[in-house]
Design a protein around this motif. Structure first.
Motif, PDB file in Angstrom:
ATOM      1  N   THR A  74       1.225  -0.950   0.395  1.00 54.21           N
ATOM      2  CA  THR A  74       0.001   0.222  -0.302  1.00 54.21           C
ATOM      3  C   THR A  74       0.657   1.413   0.386  1.00 54.21           C
ATOM      4  O   THR A  74       1.794   1.391   0.580  1.00 54.21           O
ATOM      5  CB  THR A  74      -1.275   0.122   1.270  1.00 54.21           C
ATOM      6  OG1 THR A  74      -0.169  -0.156   2.478  1.00 54.21           O
ATOM      7  CG2 THR A  74      -1.529  -1.364   1.228  1.00 54.21           C
ATOM      8  N   VAL A  75       0.128   2.379  -0.899  1.00 56.74           N
ATOM      9  CA  VAL A  75       1.471   3.628  -0.872  1.00 56.74           C
ATOM     10  C   VAL A  75       0.822   4.363   0.584  1.00 56.74           C
ATOM     11  O   VAL A  75      -0.827   4.734  -0.372  1.00 56.74           O
ATOM     12  CB  VAL A  75       1.126   3.633  -2.348  1.00 56.74           C
ATOM     13  CG1 VAL A  75       2.128   5.622  -2.412  1.00 56.74           C
ATOM     14  CG2 VAL A  75       2.205   3.179  -3.165  1.00 56.74           C
ATOM     15  N   GLU A  76       1.223   5.107   0.844  1.00 61.12           N
ATOM     16  CA  GLU A  76       0.403   5.648   1.847  1.00 61.12           C
ATOM     17  C   GLU A  76       0.780   6.714   1.692  1.00 61.12           C
ATOM     18  O   GLU A  76       2.819   7.073   1.676  1.00 61.12           O
ATOM     19  CB  GLU A  76       0.770   5.705   3.276  1.00 61.12           C
ATOM     20  CG  GLU A  76      -0.464   4.564   2.984  1.00 61.12           C
ATOM     21  CD  GLU A  76      -0.477   3.829   4.508  1.00 61.12           C
ATOM     22  OE1 GLU A  76      -0.050   4.750   5.346  1.00 61.12           O
ATOM     23  OE2 GLU A  76      -0.551   2.602   5.188  1.00 61.12           O
ATOM     24  N   THR A  77       0.983   8.819   1.367  1.00 58.57           N
ATOM     25  CA  THR A  77       1.535   9.974   1.844  1.00 58.57           C
ATOM     26  C   THR A  77       1.692  10.842   3.138  1.00 58.57           C
ATOM     27  O   THR A  77       0.669  10.130   3.482  1.00 58.57           O
ATOM     28  CB  THR A  77       0.516  10.693   0.969  1.00 58.57           C
ATOM     29  OG1 THR A  77      -0.764  11.183   1.384  1.00 58.57           O
ATOM     30  CG2 THR A  77       0.443  10.371  -0.940  1.00 58.57           C
ATOM     31  N   PRO A  82      -2.067  16.002  -0.045  1.00 65.68           N
ATOM     32  CA  PRO A  82      -2.718  15.503  -1.031  1.00 65.68           C
ATOM     33  C   PRO A  82      -1.550  15.373  -2.024  1.00 65.68           C
ATOM     34  O   PRO A  82      -0.553  15.747  -1.323  1.00 65.68           O
ATOM     35  CB  PRO A  82      -3.464  16.323  -1.038  1.00 65.68           C
ATOM     36  CG  PRO A  82      -3.363  17.505  -1.235  1.00 65.68           C
ATOM     37  CD  PRO A  82      -3.295  17.239   0.218  1.00 65.68           C
ATOM     38  N   PRO A  83      -1.915  13.859  -2.725  1.00 64.60           N
ATOM     39  CA  PRO A  83      -0.406  13.816  -3.472  1.00 64.60           C
ATOM     40  C   PRO A  83      -0.115  15.088  -4.345  1.00 64.60           C
ATOM     41  O   PRO A  83       1.073  14.565  -4.238  1.00 64.60           O
ATOM     42  CB  PRO A  83      -1.176  12.623  -4.060  1.00 64.60           C
ATOM     43  CG  PRO A  83      -2.072  11.344  -3.521  1.00 64.60           C
ATOM     44  CD  PRO A  83      -2.816  12.988  -2.867  1.00 64.60           C
ATOM     45  N   GLU A  84      -0.927  15.646  -4.519  1.00 63.77           N
ATOM     46  CA  GLU A  84      -0.241  16.797  -5.793  1.00 63.77           C
ATOM     47  C   GLU A  84       0.754  17.766  -5.161  1.00 63.77           C
ATOM     48  O   GLU A  84       1.808  18.130  -5.292  1.00 63.77           O
ATOM     49  CB  GLU A  84      -1.426  17.876  -6.114  1.00 63.77           C
ATOM     50  CG  GLU A  84      -2.141  16.822  -6.962  1.00 63.77           C
ATOM     51  CD  GLU A  84      -3.213  16.345  -6.764  1.00 63.77           C
ATOM     52  OE1 GLU A  84      -3.597  15.975  -4.811  1.00 63.77           O
ATOM     53  OE2 GLU A  84      -4.226  14.677  -7.116  1.00 63.77           O
ATOM     54  N   HIS A  86       1.623  16.980  -2.170  1.00 63.70           N
ATOM     55  CA  HIS A  86       3.250  16.267  -1.875  1.00 63.70           C
ATOM     56  C   HIS A  86       4.315  15.805  -3.324  1.00 63.70           C
ATOM     57  O   HIS A  86       5.881  16.224  -2.883  1.00 63.70           O
ATOM     58  CB  HIS A  86       3.542  14.487  -0.967  1.00 63.70           C
ATOM     59  CG  HIS A  86       4.508  13.104  -0.726  1.00 63.70           C
ATOM     60  ND1 HIS A  86       4.917  14.231   0.392  1.00 63.70           N
ATOM     61  CD2 HIS A  86       4.755  12.373  -1.270  1.00 63.70           C
ATOM     62  CE1 HIS A  86       6.608  12.786  -0.045  1.00 63.70           C
ATOM     63  NE2 HIS A  86       5.720  12.242  -0.955  1.00 63.70           N
ATOM     64  N   ALA A  87       3.597  15.850  -4.142  1.00 60.36           N
ATOM     65  CA  ALA A  87       4.562  15.889  -5.169  1.00 60.36           C
ATOM     66  C   ALA A  87       5.467  17.011  -5.333  1.00 60.36           C
ATOM     67  O   ALA A  87       6.264  17.402  -5.927  1.00 60.36           O
ATOM     68  CB  ALA A  87       4.101  15.423  -6.609  1.00 60.36           C
TER      69      ALA A  87
END
Length: 114
Positions: A74-77, A82-84, A86-87
């Motif tokens: 499982t991928v967790e941030t 939110p993933p955006e 984090h990126a």
């Protein structure tokens, strides 16, 4: 001390080293008429041969370990981002600080590189 599996070779040599002083102690107290030394050595070799064969036969009867069960990845941030976002943070950390400074302050003079 961590308990471990019994080792037949270690047990055999341990018994030998235990029997030698025991034999000496008995011979000091009791006078035994023993057969020739050659028969004792031959009996010992036969004994160790049998112990070795039994150890080899027993070692082939090991249990098969159960197959490993694959785990679901499982991928967790991290945190509540939110993933955006984090990126964006990761991209900012990977950028060269000099380029970032040049973009933010275009009027700043760059040092000459000779």
């Amino acid at each position: 001390m961590k308990p471990h599996r019994m080792d037949g070779v270690s047990l055999s040599f341990g018994l030998i080293f235990l029997l030698i002083p025991l034999w000496w102690a008995v011979s000091q107290v009791v006078a035994l008429k023993l057969p020739a030394v050659g028969w004792i050595v031959a009996g010992g070799l036969i004994f160790f041969g049998v112990v070795g064969l039994l150890g080899a036969i027993r070692s082939g009867r090991r249990e098969v370990p159960p197959a490993p069960v694959p785990a679901a990845a499982t991928v967790e941030t991290p945190g509540d981002l939110p993933p955006e976002m984090h990126a964006s943070i990761v991209r900012e950390l990977l950028d060269d600080p000099a380029d970032t400074f040049a973009r933010e302050h275009p009027s700043a003079e760059r040092p000459r590189q000779d």
